[in-house]
Each structure stands twice: as C-alpha cells, then as structure tokens.
Write an enzyme that holds these catalytic residues in place. Structure first.
Site, PDB file in Angstrom:
ATOM      1  N   SER A 109     -74.507 -89.190 -60.923  1.00 56.36           N
ATOM      2  CA  SER A 109     -75.654 -89.868 -61.037  1.00 56.36           C
ATOM      3  C   SER A 109     -75.343 -89.074 -62.582  1.00 56.36           C
ATOM      4  O   SER A 109     -74.964 -88.490 -63.359  1.00 56.36           O
ATOM      5  CB  SER A 109     -76.359 -90.235 -60.268  1.00 56.36           C
ATOM      6  N   ASN A 110     -76.808 -88.206 -61.760  1.00 53.95           N
ATOM      7  CA  ASN A 110     -76.647 -86.698 -63.285  1.00 53.95           C
ATOM      8  C   ASN A 110     -75.539 -85.752 -62.744  1.00 53.95           C
ATOM      9  O   ASN A 110     -75.358 -85.311 -63.654  1.00 53.95           O
ATOM     10  CB  ASN A 110     -78.150 -86.277 -62.857  1.00 53.95           C
TER      11      ASN A 110
END
Length: 693
Positions: A300-301
């Site tokens: 994800s991030n």
C-alpha cells in the site's frame, strides 16, 4: 492503504528495556544535504522468550486472539505495553487473522520462511533500534526503526525495507515486510515516512513521544512525535471556537510528507547500515552494499514509498523491489492504453489518488443502495438520501432510488474503476475509507493547518454524535491503537457546518454530508464539482495548493533497471489497478522500453484490505493477497541470491472459498507460475498494456 485495526488478548509478557544513547550521524547528513547533528537511538534487546521483535511476546496464539493485550493501568500504559498494543493492532490490520482464511497455515508467525507450518509461537529474538530522522529545520519528525534478528549473518546479510502502510506508525509493516525479513534473518528498516500515528490533542495540548507515551507538548518539545504548528494564542482561539479537536500528523504536519517517502526509505536503509556496522564492529567485517542484499518492500502506501525510493536511489543501495498493491501516482502519458480481455482500450488511466478517491466519496453512498448490493458484505451505510441529493443537484438524472444507485455505480465504473470492486466497496464505505482518505489527503497535499478546518471538517472525539472530550484511556493508548487517519481510536470526522452545531460527519445531515464531499471533490478538480464553473478566489487558492502538492508526489516510472515485482488484487477498491499498478507498469514500459525490469502479477478475487476477509461475505468471495506478497518476496530473494529468473508478468487466477467459507487450502491460491500459458500473460505490446480476463 487504510487498514482497520482489530483487537485481541494475551498473557502479559515483558522485556527489559535499555535505552542507551548511541551517537550516529543524522541520516539527513548521510544523505548529503549538509545538515549536521546527532540523535539518540533507543536500543532494546528482546530475548525471544518473554518478548520478541515480531509479536511483542504475544506469539501466534496471542496475535490470533480477538481481544487486545491487557494494559495494567489503562490511563498510564508503559512504553512496552504501548509497543505490544501497536504490534498487535498493526499486525491484525493488514491480514485476515482467522485460521480459515490462512492464518497459521499459509502465513503467520508459526509458518517458517520455507512455508513449513509448525506448532511453535514464532517469537524472534533480536535487537530493536528506534530514532527520529529530522528535517533540516527540525520540524519534521520521521520515525525510523531497525530490527536485527539474532539470526542475522554479517557475512551474508540482507536488509528489507518496511515503510508503514496507510498512515500508520513505525510498526505499520510488521505483518508484511517485517515478518518476511525477520524470518529470513534480514535486518528490517522501518519508517513511518512522516505520517505515523502522531496525534496532538489541541484542547489539552498533549502529544506522543517516540515510543507512544503522552506528554505535554511544551515539555515534550523536540521529543514530540508530532506537534501542530500553532501558536498558543491561535490554539486558544481555535479551542474556544471548536473545542475538543485533534491534529493528526499525516493530515496536519503541513509537510506533504508523501513527496519525501522515497527519501525516507533511503534514509532508513542508511540507518540500518549504520546500526549493523555499530553492532558488528568487532567482527572485522564492514557491512555495506557490496556484501548485503537490499530489498525495497512493503504494501500500500509503504509499497509506494519503496517504489519512489528505487526511483530516487542515486547511491544504488537497492538491489530489488517487491511490493504489494503499491500506492503510486504515475505520471500520465498518452503513449499507452490499457486493455482487459476483449474490452475497449482505456486511455484515461494514471489519475492521481485525490481524483478518484474524491469521486468515489461523492457517489459510493448512493451506489451502495443498489438492491443487488443488499447482501453485499458490511453494506451497513447505504444512503437513499445521498441519491436524492445528488439528483437534486443535477449530478444524477434518474428518479427512483434504485435507478439513481445504478447510475451512481455506472459513473464510478465509467471513470475507470473496475466492476470487480463493486461488491467490495459498500463495506469500505461503511468503514469510512474514501471519506477519511479524501479529507486527510486534501489536507496533506495542500499543506493546510489544522486551523483551516478545510471544507468545514475537523477531527475529534464525539459523544452521541456531538464533539466531546476523548476518554482518558483512549488518549493514553492512542499510539497502540491508532491507524493515523480518523476515524480511529475514538477520533472521528466532524462536520463543523452541520445545522444546529458541529456533529459527527455521517450523522450530521440526512445525506451523510454530501456538501462536504462535494467541497473536497471541487478542490481536487479545480472547478465546481456540480456546475463545472470556476471556483471563487479562496477555494481556487486551496485547489491550487492541492494541485501543487499532487505534482510533488507524481512517480516518474523509471526503476533504473532494478529487478521489480508488483502484486495487486483485481478487486482493489482503494487503489484501482487502472490508476496505480497497471498504469505504472505501462509507464515503466514506456520509460525503460525493452529493458523494463518490472514484473506485474495481478491476482483475481483479491482486494486491498485482507483484514476484511475475516468478515462474512468477504471470506466467501475473496482470497488473501498476502499469500502472493510472500511469494513475490520469495521470488525476488531467490533471484538476487541465486539468480533464479523471475516469472513473466501474469494474471493469477484463484478460486474463492465459496458458500460457507470452508477453510482455505493451497488449491484456492495457486502459485505465481514460472511458465504461465500465453492466455494468462500480461504484456506491453504496440502501446497497450494487455491484461487477460
């Protein structure tokens, strides 16, 4: 991107914490920016019996329990209790912790690096080092951490990066890159990448320290994890007008930390090398790039941060990249389109996060009201009133709720978000995913102060839907429970403009505060989201600031021929493939051509938040993407250590568990194939990213 924390209990375990000041050159100076100075490094050795690096002493059993570990004095937790709570919540937030979903069989502390399932608890002994990495002006507070398992071999070393997923704190990748690295005897270089769980209680003026203890902001000073840049006079005025509010690090640091995510990962790698050379200085070996494999990783991030690190790696520290569902915002080019199966070429790819998330934020509450979604998992917040308000504003033309919901869903899909996410998204809407991301990222990209109350939103606890003080125990434990993006730990989004006074966002109006969502959408578009007209001067200035911030985080697509793997679920409703992974794959092929090092594996029946797979409905129709993140890491490690070729880009076709969600087996999740049939291969040909159905 926004993992939902789940809770569990276990017996109390402790370790002796020794905080010793270790002088090392500030990594900003190591990076060559000319800054100087030393930092204190907190160093703790965990024995792997009473406490450990991976599970904080909870073990496989404790992490799998459904209630959180106990705090002896809930209002005064110790640093070790906060660490244990943070590891527990962050671990469970990123994967399905139920045995039927694969915990304890396909993954988990008891599953060895080679996949062997054991009966042990999976505790890992070793050293943990934690320190701040400060900006030049001292305002930024990036938390770095290095874990070195006792199994680390300095003669054949490896480092795995673990930037946090979502807006999480420094333990935010413990279940993904952290676990894989520790099991393989690698040092793990963590960073909260400038977001983290910093929460400034503006009413009481309290903040987190580096290990989570709460302190008065004035007394904490430079030791604060995050303190909003607000004068005492301004804070007093803000509290008088809007009492009991919080500032959060990701939203309100006024740093736009995402622009530096790649640098933060590189600094964490350099910190790891420094720590390793300090630890093993008596062994007569210098640990460096020449004798140590470095894999940039996370999901994800965190995955996006590692991608950006490879793009910016001028010192050639990184040997390979393996990430899951990365949050990348690739630069748009018209030199390619995306084609899935026999579908039409899609040219409007590579839209930035703030664009597509604010669109979903406007229309999803209505789309969730589709009769066909009545039994969609966690579809607990559909809004016929949202549909009616959208129709009244001319954004929908249909006259019945069912038709309006179908029209809203069609708008979302026509935008480029895959139909495979449609049944996933109602649960995300209920969990407040698009609402919170839209608000946090609009704030961070525009570098807005908490004082700005952008689009009349603020963050704070609510009692009966009305702002009120956060419970003392909840605030004391916020480091261990928060995911860094409200709603979290009792902190909610508040609509300051609600009729009759500020209220919790969702209950503030009948249509779930459509006006607030349209305000954010207008700022993302740079024009009025309803009429298409120019914005007024104040809003136009805000939109311009957000656009500048977005420009600062756009990815170049140049991986400099570093071997790379992306793994993404086709059902991803947070980072849609057409705008993130597929688009980056196309851009990289344009930028690096036939020398493209990127291998892209798209997994069917997999979504962004594996933690949701524990819930009825999700468990029947989705498989754990985490299984393929682990395999991607295994493939990259074998490629770098043994020269094993990476499999071609491909769609991996999985089989959901089905009605009743029987326990998952290996038959549900076949491996990434070394030689996939042509019909499964993802290719870039003639200016097209071709994705098989």
């Amino acid at each position: 991107m926004l993992g939902i924390a789940r809770f569990a209990t276990t017996c109390l375990a402790s370790a002796s914490v020794v905080a010793l000041a270790v002088a090392f050159a500030n990594t900003r100076a190591v990076a060559g920016d000319g800054s100087e100075g030393n930092e204190s490094v907190l160093h703790t050795h965990y024995d792997g019996v009473t406490n450990d690096l991976l599970t904080a002493g909870l073990g496989k059993t404790g992490l799998g329990l459904a209630t959180p570990p106990a705090i002896a004095d809930p209002v005064h937790p110790t640093a070790e209790e906060l660490r244990r709570l943070a590891i527990y919540n962050n671990y469970r937030a990123l994967l399905d912790p139920t045995p039927g979903g694969g915990y304890g069989t396909l993954y988990g502390p008891n599953v060895k690096a080679d996949g062997t399932v054991t009966t042990n608890e999976g505790l890992i002994a070793g050293d943990e080092y934690i320190a701040f990495d400060r900006d030049e002006d001292g305002r930024g507070r990036v938390t770095m951490m290095v874990q070195v398992p006792d199994s680390f071999d300095p003669m054949s070393g490896c480092i795995v990066t673990a930037p946090s997923s979502g807006s999480r704190g420094v333990y935010g990748a413990i279940a993904t890159a952290g676990e894989w690295g520790l099991k393989h005897g690698c040092a793990v270089a963590y960073t909260d990448k400038g977001s983290g769980t910093g929460a400034h209680d503006l009413q009481n003026n309290t903040v987190d320290l580096i290990r989570g203890e709460r302190a008065d902001a004035a007394q904490a000073g430079d030791d604060s994890n995050f303190t909003a840049r607000v004068s005492e006079q301004a804070r007093a005025a803000f509290n008088a007008a809007t009492p009991n509010r919080f500032a959060f690090k990701h939203a309100h640091s006024q740093q736009n930390p995402e622009k530096d995510w790649g640098e933060d990962v590189l600094h964490a790698i350099k910190f790891a090398f420094k720590v390793l050379n300090e630890k093993f200085h008596g062994r007569g070996v210098a640990i460096n790039k020449r004798n140590t494999i470095v894999i940039a990783s996370s999901v994800s991030n965190g995955g996006g941060a590692s991608v950006r690190a490879v793009e910016r790696d001028d010192d050639h520290l990184i040997d390979g990249l393996a990430v899951g569902e990365p949050n990348v915002n690739p630069k748009f080019t018209s030199r390619f389109t995306i084609v899935q199966g026999a579908g039409q070429p899609f040219a409007a790819h590579s839209r930035p996060l703030i664009d597509y998330i604010t669109l979903v934020n406007v229309f999803q509450g209505c789309a969730s009201a589709l009769p066909a979604y009545a039994t969609a998992p966690l579809n607990l917040a559909p809004s016929a009133a949202r549909c009616a308000s959208l129709q009244a504003k001319g954004l929908l033309t249909s006259t019945t709720t069912a038709d309006q919901a179908a029209e809203a869903q069609a708008i979302i899909n026509k935008f480029g978000i895959l139909p495979e996410q449609n049944l996933v998204q109602p649960g995300y809407w209920f969990a407040y995913v698009s609402q919170s991301i839209s608000m946090t990222y609009a704030n961070t990209y525009g570098r807005f102060s908490v004082l700005d109350n952008l689009c009349n939103y603020s963050f704070g606890a609510t009692v009966g839907g009305v702002p009120g003080p956060l419970a003392a125990a909840a605030e004391a434990q916020i480091f261990g429970t928060s995911n860094g993006i409200p709603p979290t730990s009792g902190i909610n989004l508040i609509n300051n403009a609600a009729s009759g006074g500020a209220k919790e966002d969702r209950v503030s109006t009948a249509d779930q505060n459509l006006d607030g969502a349209l305000c954010l959408r207008s700022l993302a578009l740079g024009r009025d989201a309803v009429s298409g007209a120019r914005l007024g001067p104040a809003a136009a200035s805000q939109a311009h600031r957000i656009a500048e911030g977005v420009e600062d985080i756009i990815a170049s697509g140049n991986l400099h021929r570093v071997p790379s793997i992306f793994v993404t679920g086709r059902n991803d409703g947070i980072l849609p493939p057409n705008f993130a992974s597929r688009a980056y794959f196309g851009l990289n092929n344009v930028v690096e051509g036939s020398l493209s090092p990127l291998h892209y594996y798209e997994v069917t029946n997999a979504q962004h938040l594996d933690s949701f797979n524990q819930f009825p409905g999700y468990n029947a129709m989705l498989i754990p993407l985490h299984r393929y993140f682990i395999q991607a890491m295994d493939l990259m490690y074998a490629h770098l250590r043994q020269g094993r070729p990476l499999p071609p880009s491909q769609v991996v076709h999985t089989t959901p568990r089905g009605a009743g969600a029987p326990p998952i087996t290996i038959a549900n999740v076949p491996p990434i194939a070394d030689a996939p049939p042509p019909a499964a291969q993802i290719t870039f040909t003639g200016g097209q990213v071709r994705i098989p159905d």
